[in-house]
Design a protein around this motif. Structure first.
Motif, PDB file in Angstrom:
ATOM      1  N   SER A  12       4.161  11.354   4.370  1.00 22.44           N
ATOM      2  CA  SER A  12       4.692  11.946   5.550  1.00 22.44           C
ATOM      3  C   SER A  12       6.179  11.655   5.762  1.00 22.44           C
ATOM      4  N   GLN A  13       6.761  12.133   6.525  1.00 26.06           N
ATOM      5  CA  GLN A  13       8.594  12.099   6.663  1.00 26.06           C
ATOM      6  C   GLN A  13       8.424  10.415   7.022  1.00 26.06           C
ATOM      7  N   ALA A  14       7.568  10.077   7.978  1.00 25.36           N
ATOM      8  CA  ALA A  14       7.671   8.574   8.466  1.00 25.36           C
ATOM      9  C   ALA A  14       7.543   7.689   7.370  1.00 25.36           C
ATOM     10  N   GLU A  15       6.832   8.201   6.382  1.00 22.19           N
ATOM     11  CA  GLU A  15       6.352   7.240   5.040  1.00 22.19           C
ATOM     12  C   GLU A  15       7.713   7.199   4.240  1.00 22.19           C
ATOM     13  N   LYS A  16       8.192   8.463   3.993  1.00 22.34           N
ATOM     14  CA  LYS A  16       9.560   8.411   3.302  1.00 22.34           C
ATOM     15  C   LYS A  16      10.502   7.639   3.630  1.00 22.34           C
ATOM     16  N   VAL A  17      10.711   7.789   4.929  1.00 21.20           N
ATOM     17  CA  VAL A  17      11.624   7.002   5.772  1.00 21.20           C
ATOM     18  C   VAL A  17      11.411   5.357   5.345  1.00 21.20           C
ATOM     19  N   ALA A  18      10.005   5.331   5.582  1.00 23.80           N
ATOM     20  CA  ALA A  18       9.735   3.502   5.546  1.00 23.80           C
ATOM     21  C   ALA A  18      10.160   3.105   3.890  1.00 23.80           C
ATOM     22  N   LEU A  19       9.787   4.234   2.943  1.00 23.96           N
ATOM     23  CA  LEU A  19      10.032   3.941   1.622  1.00 23.96           C
ATOM     24  C   LEU A  19      11.430   3.794   1.453  1.00 23.96           C
ATOM     25  N   TYR A  20      12.388   4.503   2.026  1.00 26.72           N
ATOM     26  CA  TYR A  20      13.707   4.446   1.784  1.00 26.72           C
ATOM     27  C   TYR A  20      14.182   3.031   2.289  1.00 26.72           C
ATOM     28  N   ARG A  21      13.717   2.636   3.535  1.00 31.16           N
ATOM     29  CA  ARG A  21      14.103   1.474   4.127  1.00 31.16           C
ATOM     30  C   ARG A  21      13.634   0.159   3.375  1.00 31.16           C
ATOM     31  N   LEU A  22      12.588   0.263   2.413  1.00 27.81           N
ATOM     32  CA  LEU A  22      12.365  -0.805   1.676  1.00 27.81           C
ATOM     33  C   LEU A  22      13.364  -0.933   0.543  1.00 27.81           C
ATOM     34  N   GLN A  23      13.899   0.165   0.134  1.00 22.32           N
ATOM     35  CA  GLN A  23      14.867  -0.186  -1.008  1.00 22.32           C
ATOM     36  C   GLN A  23      16.470   0.041  -0.446  1.00 22.32           C
ATOM     37  N   PHE A  24      16.776   0.698   0.487  1.00 20.44           N
ATOM     38  CA  PHE A  24      18.066   0.543   1.156  1.00 20.44           C
ATOM     39  C   PHE A  24      18.199   0.040   2.669  1.00 20.44           C
ATOM     40  N   HIS A  25      19.043  -0.881   3.014  1.00 20.65           N
ATOM     41  CA  HIS A  25      19.368  -1.033   4.409  1.00 20.65           C
ATOM     42  C   HIS A  25      19.758  -0.211   5.304  1.00 20.65           C
ATOM     43  N   GLN A  26      20.865   0.779   4.585  1.00 18.95           N
ATOM     44  CA  GLN A  26      21.355   1.822   5.626  1.00 18.95           C
ATOM     45  C   GLN A  26      21.392   2.968   4.799  1.00 18.95           C
ATOM     46  N   SER A  27      21.551   4.073   5.500  1.00 22.19           N
ATOM     47  CA  SER A  27      21.814   5.367   4.858  1.00 22.19           C
ATOM     48  C   SER A  27      23.358   5.644   5.029  1.00 22.19           C
ATOM     49  N   PHE A  28      23.706   6.820   4.314  1.00 20.60           N
ATOM     50  CA  PHE A  28      25.384   6.838   4.181  1.00 20.60           C
ATOM     51  C   PHE A  28      25.692   7.185   5.670  1.00 20.60           C
ATOM     52  N   ALA A  54       0.674  -1.209   0.129  1.00 15.06           N
ATOM     53  CA  ALA A  54       0.051  -0.078   0.077  1.00 15.06           C
ATOM     54  C   ALA A  54       0.912   1.235  -0.131  1.00 15.06           C
ATOM     55  N   LEU A  55       1.970   1.304   0.760  1.00 23.89           N
ATOM     56  CA  LEU A  55       2.871   2.581   0.877  1.00 23.89           C
ATOM     57  C   LEU A  55       3.539   2.481  -0.623  1.00 23.89           C
ATOM     58  N   LYS A  56       3.910   1.427  -1.201  1.00 22.08           N
ATOM     59  CA  LYS A  56       4.678   1.657  -2.489  1.00 22.08           C
ATOM     60  C   LYS A  56       3.251   2.161  -3.620  1.00 22.08           C
ATOM     61  N   GLU A  57       2.096   1.793  -3.460  1.00 25.07           N
ATOM     62  CA  GLU A  57       1.214   2.350  -4.421  1.00 25.07           C
ATOM     63  C   GLU A  57       0.958   3.882  -3.931  1.00 25.07           C
ATOM     64  N   LYS A  58       0.986   4.338  -2.698  1.00 26.32           N
ATOM     65  CA  LYS A  58       0.956   5.497  -2.332  1.00 26.32           C
ATOM     66  C   LYS A  58       2.239   6.406  -3.004  1.00 26.32           C
ATOM     67  N   GLU A  59       3.456   5.648  -3.081  1.00 28.54           N
ATOM     68  CA  GLU A  59       4.455   6.462  -3.603  1.00 28.54           C
ATOM     69  C   GLU A  59       4.367   6.777  -5.109  1.00 28.54           C
ATOM     70  N   LYS A  60       3.628   6.210  -5.799  1.00 25.82           N
ATOM     71  CA  LYS A  60       3.347   6.448  -7.365  1.00 25.82           C
ATOM     72  C   LYS A  60       2.733   7.676  -7.352  1.00 25.82           C
ATOM     73  N   GLY A  61       2.005   8.468  -6.340  1.00 24.23           N
ATOM     74  CA  GLY A  61       1.321   9.619  -6.495  1.00 24.23           C
ATOM     75  C   GLY A  61       2.395  10.798  -5.922  1.00 24.23           C
ATOM     76  N   SER A  62       1.624  11.801  -5.561  1.00 22.06           N
ATOM     77  CA  SER A  62       2.613  12.821  -5.205  1.00 22.06           C
ATOM     78  C   SER A  62       3.130  12.788  -3.873  1.00 22.06           C
ATOM     79  N   TRP A  63       4.593  13.235  -3.741  1.00 17.49           N
ATOM     80  CA  TRP A  63       5.481  12.944  -2.635  1.00 17.49           C
ATOM     81  C   TRP A  63       5.254  13.809  -1.468  1.00 17.49           C
ATOM     82  N   THR A  64       4.681  15.032  -2.065  1.00 13.49           N
ATOM     83  CA  THR A  64       4.034  16.092  -0.963  1.00 13.49           C
ATOM     84  C   THR A  64       2.914  15.596  -0.112  1.00 13.49           C
TER      85      THR A  64
END
Length: 171
Positions: A76-92, A63-73
């Motif tokens: 929320s910040q927590a959802e953006k972090v969750a999407l990042y964590r789906l793609q990458f294990h760690q940040s720089f 559901a979060l991936k479907e919501k990602e296809k829409g507007s990123w505005t």
């Protein structure tokens, strides 16, 4: 563009990823997916892995991936972090964070130094024989006196530095 990035693009166009070629236990052209988290590999020098960190998504993540296809505005910040964590294990920042592994390594080094010291002590006490009598100070003094009495090497050796009249070393 680095060689590795170019090679990755070539493999993607051919339909294979680096992990597909090198994954153990499967054919090079196999289409089956392995369980999540197994094919993921990221490093500081090449932070863009061929596959996402989380390959199999649950209902909430889909559901979060479907919501990602829409507007990123609208995210929320927590959802953006969750999407990042789906793609990458760690940040720089997490990749570059110092670890405490040096403490373990230094502990092991000092442990083996101590163990080696104990082994050397044990060998000197219980394994090696006693010192020979020729290494005692009394024996060395007697040997020196014998060399002087025999006037051995009187030109440049010990006898040349000994005063035989006063019975002492020359100054």
């Amino acid at each position: 563009m680095s060689f590795r990035a170019a090679w990755s693009l070539v493999l993607r166009k051919g339909g294979l990823g680096i992990r597909g070629i090198h994954s153990p236990g499967s054919t090079a052209h196999g289409k089956e997916k392995m369980s999540p988290y197994t094919n993921y590999h990221a490093q500081r020098s090449y932070p863009m892995p061929d596959e996402p960190f989380c390959a199999e998504l649950n209902a909430e993540q889909q559901a979060l991936k479907e919501k990602e296809k829409g507007s990123w505005t609208q995210l929320s910040q927590a959802e953006k972090v969750a999407l990042y964590r789906l793609q990458f294990h760690q940040s720089f920042a997490e990749m570059n964070r110092r670890s405490n592994e040096w403490k373990t390594i230094m502990g092991c080094v000092f442990f083996f130094f101590g163990f080696t010291g104990l082994m050397i002590w044990w060998q000197r006490v219980f394994v090696f024989p006693k010192k020979p009598i020729t290494l005692t100070d009394e024996w060395k003094a007697q040997q020196l006196q014998r060399i002087l009495d025999m006037k051995g090497n009187p030109v440049q050796g010990l006898a040349s530095r000994w005063d035989y009249e006063r019975k002492e070393w020359k100054k």
